[in-house]
Design a protein around this motif. Structure first.
Motif, PDB file in Angstrom:
ATOM      1  N   ALA A 167       0.860  -1.181   0.000  1.00 22.95           N
ATOM      2  CA  ALA A 167       0.000   0.000   0.000  1.00 22.95           C
ATOM      3  C   ALA A 167       0.894   1.227   0.000  1.00 22.95           C
ATOM      4  CB  ALA A 167      -0.897   0.011   1.234  1.00 22.95           C
ATOM      5  N   VAL A 168       0.645   2.141  -0.933  1.00 30.10           N
ATOM      6  CA  VAL A 168       1.456   3.344  -1.064  1.00 30.10           C
ATOM      7  C   VAL A 168       0.615   4.548  -0.678  1.00 30.10           C
ATOM      8  CG1 VAL A 168       2.787   4.805  -2.635  1.00 30.10           C
ATOM      9  CG2 VAL A 168       2.842   2.308  -2.898  1.00 30.10           C
ATOM     10  N   VAL A 169       1.123   5.307   0.285  1.00 25.87           N
ATOM     11  CA  VAL A 169       0.503   6.561   0.691  1.00 25.87           C
ATOM     12  C   VAL A 169       1.532   7.642   0.413  1.00 25.87           C
ATOM     13  CG1 VAL A 169      -0.551   7.860   2.574  1.00 25.87           C
ATOM     14  CG2 VAL A 169      -0.788   5.369   2.500  1.00 25.87           C
ATOM     15  N   GLU A 170       1.235   8.527  -0.530  1.00 27.09           N
ATOM     16  CA  GLU A 170       2.257   9.500  -0.893  1.00 27.09           C
ATOM     17  C   GLU A 170       1.659  10.825  -1.332  1.00 27.09           C
ATOM     18  OE1 GLU A 170       4.723   8.425  -4.238  1.00 27.09           O
ATOM     19  OE2 GLU A 170       3.039   7.583  -5.347  1.00 27.09           O
ATOM     20  N   THR A 171       2.490  11.845  -1.202  1.00 29.58           N
ATOM     21  CA  THR A 171       2.231  13.149  -1.781  1.00 29.58           C
ATOM     22  C   THR A 171       3.360  13.395  -2.785  1.00 29.58           C
ATOM     23  OG1 THR A 171       3.553  14.370  -0.165  1.00 29.58           O
ATOM     24  CG2 THR A 171       1.266  13.900   0.420  1.00 29.58           C
ATOM     25  N   ALA A 172       3.438  14.603  -3.299  1.00 23.69           N
ATOM     26  CA  ALA A 172       4.509  14.908  -4.254  1.00 23.69           C
ATOM     27  C   ALA A 172       5.883  14.836  -3.601  1.00 23.69           C
ATOM     28  CB  ALA A 172       4.287  16.297  -4.852  1.00 23.69           C
ATOM     29  N   THR A 173       5.940  14.923  -2.274  1.00 19.51           N
ATOM     30  CA  THR A 173       7.231  15.023  -1.595  1.00 19.51           C
ATOM     31  C   THR A 173       7.472  13.960  -0.531  1.00 19.51           C
ATOM     32  OG1 THR A 173       6.197  16.627  -0.102  1.00 19.51           O
ATOM     33  CG2 THR A 173       7.447  17.511  -1.969  1.00 19.51           C
ATOM     34  N   ALA A 174       6.517  13.107  -0.264  1.00 22.90           N
ATOM     35  CA  ALA A 174       6.694  12.082   0.768  1.00 22.90           C
ATOM     36  C   ALA A 174       6.018  10.797   0.330  1.00 22.90           C
ATOM     37  CB  ALA A 174       6.108  12.554   2.099  1.00 22.90           C
ATOM     38  N   ARG A 175       6.711   9.669   0.531  1.00 21.21           N
ATOM     39  CA  ARG A 175       6.181   8.365   0.133  1.00 21.21           C
ATOM     40  C   ARG A 175       6.332   7.380   1.289  1.00 21.21           C
ATOM     41  NH1 ARG A 175       5.653   4.962  -4.771  1.00 21.21           N
ATOM     42  NH2 ARG A 175       6.244   2.816  -4.256  1.00 21.21           N
ATOM     43  N   LEU A 176       5.210   6.761   1.644  1.00 21.99           N
ATOM     44  CA  LEU A 176       5.201   5.684   2.622  1.00 21.99           C
ATOM     45  C   LEU A 176       4.724   4.414   1.948  1.00 21.99           C
ATOM     46  CD1 LEU A 176       3.575   7.347   5.763  1.00 21.99           C
ATOM     47  CD2 LEU A 176       5.975   7.262   5.106  1.00 21.99           C
ATOM     48  N   GLU A 177       5.358   3.311   2.280  1.00 22.17           N
ATOM     49  CA  GLU A 177       4.992   2.003   1.757  1.00 22.17           C
ATOM     50  C   GLU A 177       4.639   1.117   2.944  1.00 22.17           C
ATOM     51  OE1 GLU A 177       8.239   2.403  -1.896  1.00 22.17           O
ATOM     52  OE2 GLU A 177       8.705   1.201  -0.111  1.00 22.17           O
ATOM     53  N   ILE A 178       3.470   0.481   2.889  1.00 21.27           N
ATOM     54  CA  ILE A 178       2.984  -0.316   4.011  1.00 21.27           C
ATOM     55  C   ILE A 178       2.621  -1.699   3.489  1.00 21.27           C
ATOM     56  CG2 ILE A 178       1.338  -0.414   5.924  1.00 21.27           C
ATOM     57  CD1 ILE A 178       0.835   2.635   5.350  1.00 21.27           C
ATOM     58  N   VAL A 179       3.157  -2.726   4.128  1.00 18.05           N
ATOM     59  CA  VAL A 179       2.892  -4.092   3.689  1.00 18.05           C
ATOM     60  C   VAL A 179       2.412  -4.913   4.882  1.00 18.05           C
ATOM     61  CG1 VAL A 179       5.294  -4.835   4.062  1.00 18.05           C
ATOM     62  CG2 VAL A 179       3.854  -6.069   2.425  1.00 18.05           C
ATOM     63  N   ARG A 180       1.457  -5.787   4.617  1.00 17.41           N
ATOM     64  CA  ARG A 180       0.992  -6.688   5.675  1.00 17.41           C
ATOM     65  C   ARG A 180       2.121  -7.627   6.096  1.00 17.41           C
ATOM     66  NH1 ARG A 180      -4.733  -6.775   5.836  1.00 17.41           N
ATOM     67  NH2 ARG A 180      -5.674  -5.740   4.012  1.00 17.41           N
ATOM     68  N   ALA A 181       2.148  -7.965   7.382  1.00 19.55           N
ATOM     69  CA  ALA A 181       3.178  -8.866   7.879  1.00 19.55           C
ATOM     70  C   ALA A 181       3.156 -10.200   7.142  1.00 19.55           C
ATOM     71  CB  ALA A 181       3.002  -9.077   9.376  1.00 19.55           C
ATOM     72  N   SER A 182       1.973 -10.666   6.758  1.00 18.20           N
ATOM     73  CA  SER A 182       1.878 -11.945   6.043  1.00 18.20           C
ATOM     74  C   SER A 182       2.485 -11.883   4.652  1.00 18.20           C
ATOM     75  CB  SER A 182       0.414 -12.389   5.954  1.00 18.20           C
ATOM     76  OG  SER A 182      -0.375 -11.406   5.302  1.00 18.20           O
ATOM     77  N   HIS A 183       2.716 -10.665   4.108  1.00 26.11           N
ATOM     78  CA  HIS A 183       3.330 -10.509   2.790  1.00 26.11           C
ATOM     79  C   HIS A 183       4.711  -9.858   2.871  1.00 26.11           C
ATOM     80  CE1 HIS A 183      -0.205 -11.777   0.563  1.00 26.11           C
ATOM     81  NE2 HIS A 183      -0.950 -10.954   1.285  1.00 26.11           N
ATOM     82  N   ALA A 184       5.219  -9.658   4.085  1.00 19.30           N
ATOM     83  CA  ALA A 184       6.491  -8.951   4.225  1.00 19.30           C
ATOM     84  C   ALA A 184       7.631  -9.670   3.512  1.00 19.30           C
ATOM     85  CB  ALA A 184       6.828  -8.767   5.702  1.00 19.30           C
ATOM     86  N   GLY A 185       7.584 -10.994   3.503  1.00 17.11           N
ATOM     87  CA  GLY A 185       8.631 -11.750   2.832  1.00 17.11           C
ATOM     88  C   GLY A 185       8.718 -11.492   1.340  1.00 17.11           C
ATOM     89  N   ASP A 186       7.643 -10.949   0.753  1.00 23.58           N
ATOM     90  CA  ASP A 186       7.667 -10.642  -0.674  1.00 23.58           C
ATOM     91  C   ASP A 186       8.571  -9.462  -0.984  1.00 23.58           C
ATOM     92  OD1 ASP A 186       5.791 -12.643  -0.976  1.00 23.58           O
ATOM     93  OD2 ASP A 186       4.074 -11.270  -1.053  1.00 23.58           O
TER      94      ASP A 186
END
Length: 291
Positions: free
Chosen positions: A211-230
């Motif tokens: 999941a990507v939450v971003e603006t023009a100047t900041a980007r956060l990436e969030i992944v479920r623990a069950s998919h972290a190995g990906d």
């Protein structure tokens, strides 16, 4: 809409072994600022007193990586860093950037988020002009509602004393922070993602499992623990939800990789660059990519 979040302010790695942390990041090719002891405001008319922490920073002109160490266990600890370190050391802190901490604080409270209110921070630093006092304002999100780490929004009041020109040139060609990656417990994923959409006044989109939450100047990436190995194969798991990695933007990926490996650190190839495991970087995975 004119957003009050202006980018990534800084990330923070906490340790009781500041000397070891400094050596590691210097070996990765980062130029580090002089060590600076954090000061705590005394009573009216009294000089500030040293707290239990000090830091050095890898500064990029806009964002920075803070190497935060507990250097005096007997000194005051109003930020509860010793409790934080007792839980686990590593990538524990993440702050977004603003030019108006008061406005952000009001907006976040209106959005239903609990905050610390606006805090006044300061510390002395060495500059080419002599010792100067860095001043900043910060708004901390209530840590009881941020299981992934200690999250806040910060405002520079004396940016020139932090991002000093002599500290901005890095042998590895680092230019800034491109993203922060959070691993969220499956049961906490929706809440964490929703919170960042409110903080950053934007929506979420997906890139595969991320999941990507971003603006023009900041980007956060969030992944479920069950998919972290990906996205983080075989990486340490310090908590159910945690700040896992950050993306460092560099001029030349090949040159940066040679410098990191020449310091004795093993790297892994990624689609856009290379990766240093949190095992070698004091609890913070490091993606290096061109930018």
């Amino acid at each position: 809409m004119t957003r009050d979040i202006k980018g990534i302010h800084h990330t923070g790695i906490l340790t009781r072994d500041l000397e070891g942390l400094e050596r590691a990041y210097a070996s990765f090719g980062f130029t580090l600022s002089p060590r600076s002891r954090h000061l705590l405001g005394g009573r009216p008319g009294q000089a500030p007193v040293p707290g239990c922490t000090a830091n050095r920073c890898a500064l990029f002109g806009g964002s920075y990586i803070e190497l935060l160490g507990i250097v005096d266990e007997s000194a005051p600890d109003p930020w509860r860093t010793k409790v934080m370190a007792d839980e686990y050391e590593g990538f524990r802190l993440f702050n977004l950037d603003t030019n108006d901490a008061e406005t952000v604080d009001r907006r976040l409270m209106d959005a239903g988020l609990r905050t610390s209110g606006v805090l006044e921070l300061e510390r002395d630093v060495d500059t080419e002009e002599g010792t100067r006092t860095v001043r900043a304002r910060a708004v901390h999100i209530d840590p009881r509602s941020t299981p992934e780490g200690y999250v806040g929004i910060a405002q520079h009041l004396t940016r020139r004393y932090v991002h000093q020109p002599r500290c901005l040139n890095h042998p590895n060609g680092a230019r800034g922070l491109g993203a922060v990656l959070i691993v969220a417990d499956d049961t906490e994923f929706d809440g964490i993602t929703n919170r960042y959409t409110r903080i950053m006044e934007t929506t979420v989109r997906y890139e595969g499992p991320v999941a990507v939450v971003e603006t023009a100047t900041a980007r956060l990436e969030i992944v479920r623990a069950s998919h972290a190995g990906d996205v983080l194969p075989d990486e340490p798991v310090p908590a159910s939800s945690y700040l896992a990695a950050m993306t460092v933007l560099v001029d030349d990926v090949g040159d940066a990789r040679k410098i990191v490996e020449s310091g004795g650190t093993v790297t892994q190839s990624t689609g856009g660059g290379f990766f240093v495991s949190a095992r070698h970087a004091y609890g913070a995975g490091l993606f290096f990519t061109r930018g």
